[in-house]
Design an enzyme around this catalytic site. Structure first.
Site, PDB file in Angstrom:
ATOM      1  N   GLY A 120       0.809  -1.225   0.000  1.00  0.00           N
ATOM      2  CA  GLY A 120       0.000   0.000   0.000  1.00  0.00           C
ATOM      3  C   GLY A 120       0.836   1.267   0.000  1.00  0.00           C
ATOM      4  N   GLY A 179       0.961   3.277  -2.375  1.00  0.00           N
ATOM      5  CA  GLY A 179       0.089   4.282  -2.985  1.00  0.00           C
ATOM      6  C   GLY A 179      -0.800   4.947  -1.945  1.00  0.00           C
ATOM      7  CB  ILE A 180      -2.894   3.562   0.805  1.00  0.00           C
ATOM      8  CG1 ILE A 180      -3.668   2.667  -0.170  1.00  0.00           C
ATOM      9  CG2 ILE A 180      -3.799   4.123   1.894  1.00  0.00           C
ATOM     10  CD1 ILE A 180      -4.782   3.355  -0.913  1.00  0.00           C
ATOM     11  CB  THR A 209      11.675  -4.123   9.198  1.00  0.00           C
ATOM     12  OG1 THR A 209      10.294  -4.399   9.000  1.00  0.00           O
ATOM     13  CG2 THR A 209      11.902  -2.625   9.226  1.00  0.00           C
ATOM     14  CE  LYS A 244      14.191  -6.160  17.698  1.00  0.00           C
ATOM     15  NZ  LYS A 244      13.755  -7.540  17.926  1.00  0.00           N
ATOM     16  CB  CYS A 298     -16.607   2.020 -21.450  1.00  0.00           C
ATOM     17  SG  CYS A 298     -15.554   2.395 -22.870  1.00  0.00           S
ATOM     18  CG  LEU A 299     -17.921  -4.043 -23.478  1.00  0.00           C
ATOM     19  CD1 LEU A 299     -17.988  -3.947 -24.992  1.00  0.00           C
ATOM     20  CD2 LEU A 299     -16.997  -5.195 -23.087  1.00  0.00           C
ATOM     21  CD  GLN A 305     -18.497   0.161 -26.932  1.00  0.00           C
ATOM     22  OE1 GLN A 305     -18.089  -1.008 -26.966  1.00  0.00           O
ATOM     23  NE2 GLN A 305     -17.706   1.191 -27.235  1.00  0.00           N
ATOM     24  CG  HIS A 363     -14.007   4.818 -18.495  1.00  0.00           C
ATOM     25  ND1 HIS A 363     -14.102   3.500 -18.093  1.00  0.00           N
ATOM     26  CD2 HIS A 363     -13.694   4.797 -19.812  1.00  0.00           C
ATOM     27  CE1 HIS A 363     -13.865   2.708 -19.138  1.00  0.00           C
ATOM     28  NE2 HIS A 363     -13.611   3.479 -20.192  1.00  0.00           N
ATOM     29  CD  GLU A 416     -14.962   4.055 -14.631  1.00  0.00           C
ATOM     30  OE1 GLU A 416     -15.956   4.737 -14.968  1.00  0.00           O
ATOM     31  OE2 GLU A 416     -14.424   3.210 -15.375  1.00  0.00           O
TER      32      GLU A 416
HETATM   33  N1  GLN Z   1     -13.835  -2.360 -26.014  1.00  0.00           N
HETATM   34  C1  GLN Z   1     -14.629  -1.189 -26.140  1.00  0.00           C
HETATM   35  C2  GLN Z   1     -14.013  -0.152 -27.075  1.00  0.00           C
HETATM   36  O1  GLN Z   1     -12.837  -0.177 -27.316  1.00  0.00           O
HETATM   37  C3  GLN Z   1     -14.942  -0.591 -24.787  1.00  0.00           C
HETATM   38  C4  GLN Z   1     -13.736  -0.123 -24.053  1.00  0.00           C
HETATM   39  C5  GLN Z   1     -13.966   0.058 -22.572  1.00  0.00           C
HETATM   40  O2  GLN Z   1     -14.909  -0.492 -22.018  1.00  0.00           O
HETATM   41  N2  GLN Z   1     -13.076   0.779 -21.926  1.00  0.00           N
HETATM   42  O3  GLN Z   1     -14.687   0.723 -27.554  1.00  0.00           O
END
Ligand code: GLN
Length: 539
Positions: free
Chosen positions: A17, A19-20, A192, A224, A382-383, A386, A508, A510
């Site tokens: 961790g 990164g954390i 350590t 120590k 994203c996917l 789609q 995305h 997120e």
């Molecule tokens: N595979 C899909 C594309 O390239 C979706 C990509 C994804 O979900 N990040 O468009």
């Protein structure tokens, strides 16, 4: 103020961790009013993690300037609320590429190009790049991998040189592991000591030791460690497993980690960090008792880090809505018409995950058909978005073979098609549509209400897109294109207005949800899921 450099290294084992810890140090310094950035150096030879599959390296994060980056950059943004860029993530591959390019240009004027000084100089230049902008009081540099790895040697040598040059404007925080041996009922500090010795052999004396542990390390044992490792006793900090990563800044502050770093780097300071907003979030987290159940349909369900940013976005949004979130990963490869009801019905909301390739997609369509028909709050990313389009084309528009060209190149009904700009692409690395693009939302839609504005910017990572030839057909049947790029008119958001919450984003969201700024779409999705749960309870 002259920029200070903090290096974070790791010893004994990976996955401790770093990164954390880096993010927590950044949070504390920011809360004291300093300007801070964090960067990660990864010792692998790939130019970036974009070509790595999630089994190798977890989620691939994307910065707003279009760099495919290590998932630790996601933690940096979630903790600091500051956007990272391509300068915040450097790999061995990028360092070598730059040195080799310079050699070909003749920049080295006939010299023999070597790891020392040419590679190490390149690393030093990269370390100082963000500092040289004058924007930061502190640059925190996390060195990936574990001390002792052959491949991290050039990074550690560069770090040694920078420390030597900058003196007390620089400090090294070394993270190690103190295992608990159950049979002997004892904590062990030997690993350590060995790992610090390894650093010392490379000419680096750590200033601060952070000991990762599952049990409380008694004070005499910490003293120590201090004595054997040449570190002052107050600079041996323990980092005990916490229920949430977002508590780590407080645990570090309780042990004065921020003060120690400020003293070691000769930085004037006074008072205490202002953590009021952060604490407000933690209080909500600790007081939440009601649970919202989210099912995440994807193919990398057995991997802890594959959907890291989605998990954290859901957690942040649920916490801000005074709820705990229970995320259940549903393997799309195992879904079929016979079990979909059993697998999905316990949840208050369903997320259909991003992804690449055909594997697991038929299960996503089965999940989406069920969600659409049962009017469950559903979020396709994203996917996932789609897949919403493909499922709708097959089952509502009656185009039985509808598909994405990615999944079936010969489909007659290519409702998801390769983007025009992608048709000439042959190299796979860094060539997707990457980073933040503008999107204009249609007024009066659920998405526009969730954002509260009509013009947004979101990050992308894809090659395929909604095929505009079908737009009218979709809209006539109830799936609306409600967000598009103002320049290219690519469809970025779809929504079914008559459903409770049925929204798909080509981008995305997120990647840009943080503790202090949870993403509006995740907030809205969680609210819709909580509302749906209440509705289910009352029938
Ligand atoms: N595979 C899909 C594309 O390239 C979706 C990509 C994804 O979900 N990040 O468009």
């Amino acid at each position: 103020m002259e920029t200070r450099y903090i290096f974070v290294t790791g010893g004994v084992v990976s996955s401790l961790g770093k990164g954390i810890i880096s993010s927590s140090v950044a949070r504390l310094l920011l809360s004291r009013g300093f300007n801070v950035t964090i960067q990660k150096f990864d010792p692998y030879i790939n130019i970036d993690p974009g070509t790595l599959n999630p089994y190798e390296h977890g989620e691939c994060y994307v910065t707003y300037d279009g760099h495919e980056a290590d998932l630790d950059l996601g933690h940096y943004e979630r903790f600091t609320n500051i956007k990272t860029t391509r300068a915040n993530n450097i790999t061995t591959g990028r360092v070598y590429q730059s040195v080799i390019d310079k050699e070909r240009r003749g920049d080295y004027l006939g010299k023999t190009v070597q790891i020392i000084p040419h590679i190490t100089d390149e690393i030093k230049r990269d370390v100082k790049l963000l500092g040289s902008t004058g924007k930061y009081d502190f640059v925190i540099t996390e060195i990936g991998g574990t001390v002792g790895d052959i491949e991290s040697l050039p990074f550690l040598e560069a770090m040694r040189q920078i420390r030597w040059e900058l003196g007390n404007k620089c400090c090294c925080v070394h993270l190690t592991y103190v295992p608990y041996i159950k049979a002997a009922k004892e904590l062990k500090t030997k690993p350590t000591q060995h790992s610090v010795r390894q650093l010392q052999q490379l000419g680096i004396q750590p200033d601060v030791l952070v000991l990762r542990t599952e049990q409380d390390i008694p004070a005499p044992m910490r003293r120590k460690v201090a004595q054997f490792c040449n570190v002052s006793p107050d600079a041996v900090i323990q980092s005990i497993d916490a229920p949430s990563i977002y508590e780590v800044p407080l645990l570090m502050h309780e042990q004065r980690l921020d003060n120690i770093i400020l003293v070691k780097t000769d930085t004037p300071f006074s008072g205490e960090p202002d953590l009021s907003k952060w604490n407000h979030f933690l209080e909500k987290m600790q007081h939440a008792t009601d649970v919202v159940n989210i099912g995440l349909v994807g193919k990398y369900v057995e991997l802890q880090d594959a959907y890291k940013s989605i998990d954290e976005s859901l957690f942040q949004a649920a916490t801000h809505n005074d709820h705990k979130v229970k995320i259940t990963y549903i393997n799309s490869e195992r879904l079929n018409d016979g079990n979909v009801e059993k697998m999905l019905s316990p949840h208050d909301g369903i997320i259909v995950a991003p992804g690449f390739g055909q594997r697991g997609t038929e299960g996503k369509f089965i999940a989406l058909k069920w969600c659409r028909e049962h009017d469950v709050p559903t979020f396709g990313i994203c996917l996932g978005m789609q897949s919403m389009v493909i499922e709708f084309a097959r089952n509502v528009l009656g185009l039985a073979d509808a598909n994405s060209v990615e999944l079936n190149p010969t489909t007659e009904h290519n409702v998801i098609d390769l983007m025009e700009e992608q048709k000439s692409v042959t190299n796979m690395g860094g060539t997707m549509r990457l980073g933040a693009f503008a999107c204009h939302l249609k007024d009066g839609t659920k998405v526009a209400r969730a954002y509260g504005v009509l013009d947004i910017e979101e990050r992308h990572r894809h090659r395929f897109e909604f095929n505009d030839d079908y737009r009218a057909q979709f809209e006539a049947a109830g799936m609306m294109c409600v967000g598009e790029n103002p320049q290219t008119h690519l469809v970025e958001v779809i929504e079914m207005p008559e459903k409770r919450w049925y929204i798909g984003t080509q981008y995305h969201p997120e990647y840009s949800s943080t503790v202090l700024n949870p993403h509006p779409l995740f907030m809205d999705f969680i609210r819709a899921s909580i509302a749906y749960q209440k509705e289910k309870e009352t029938v």
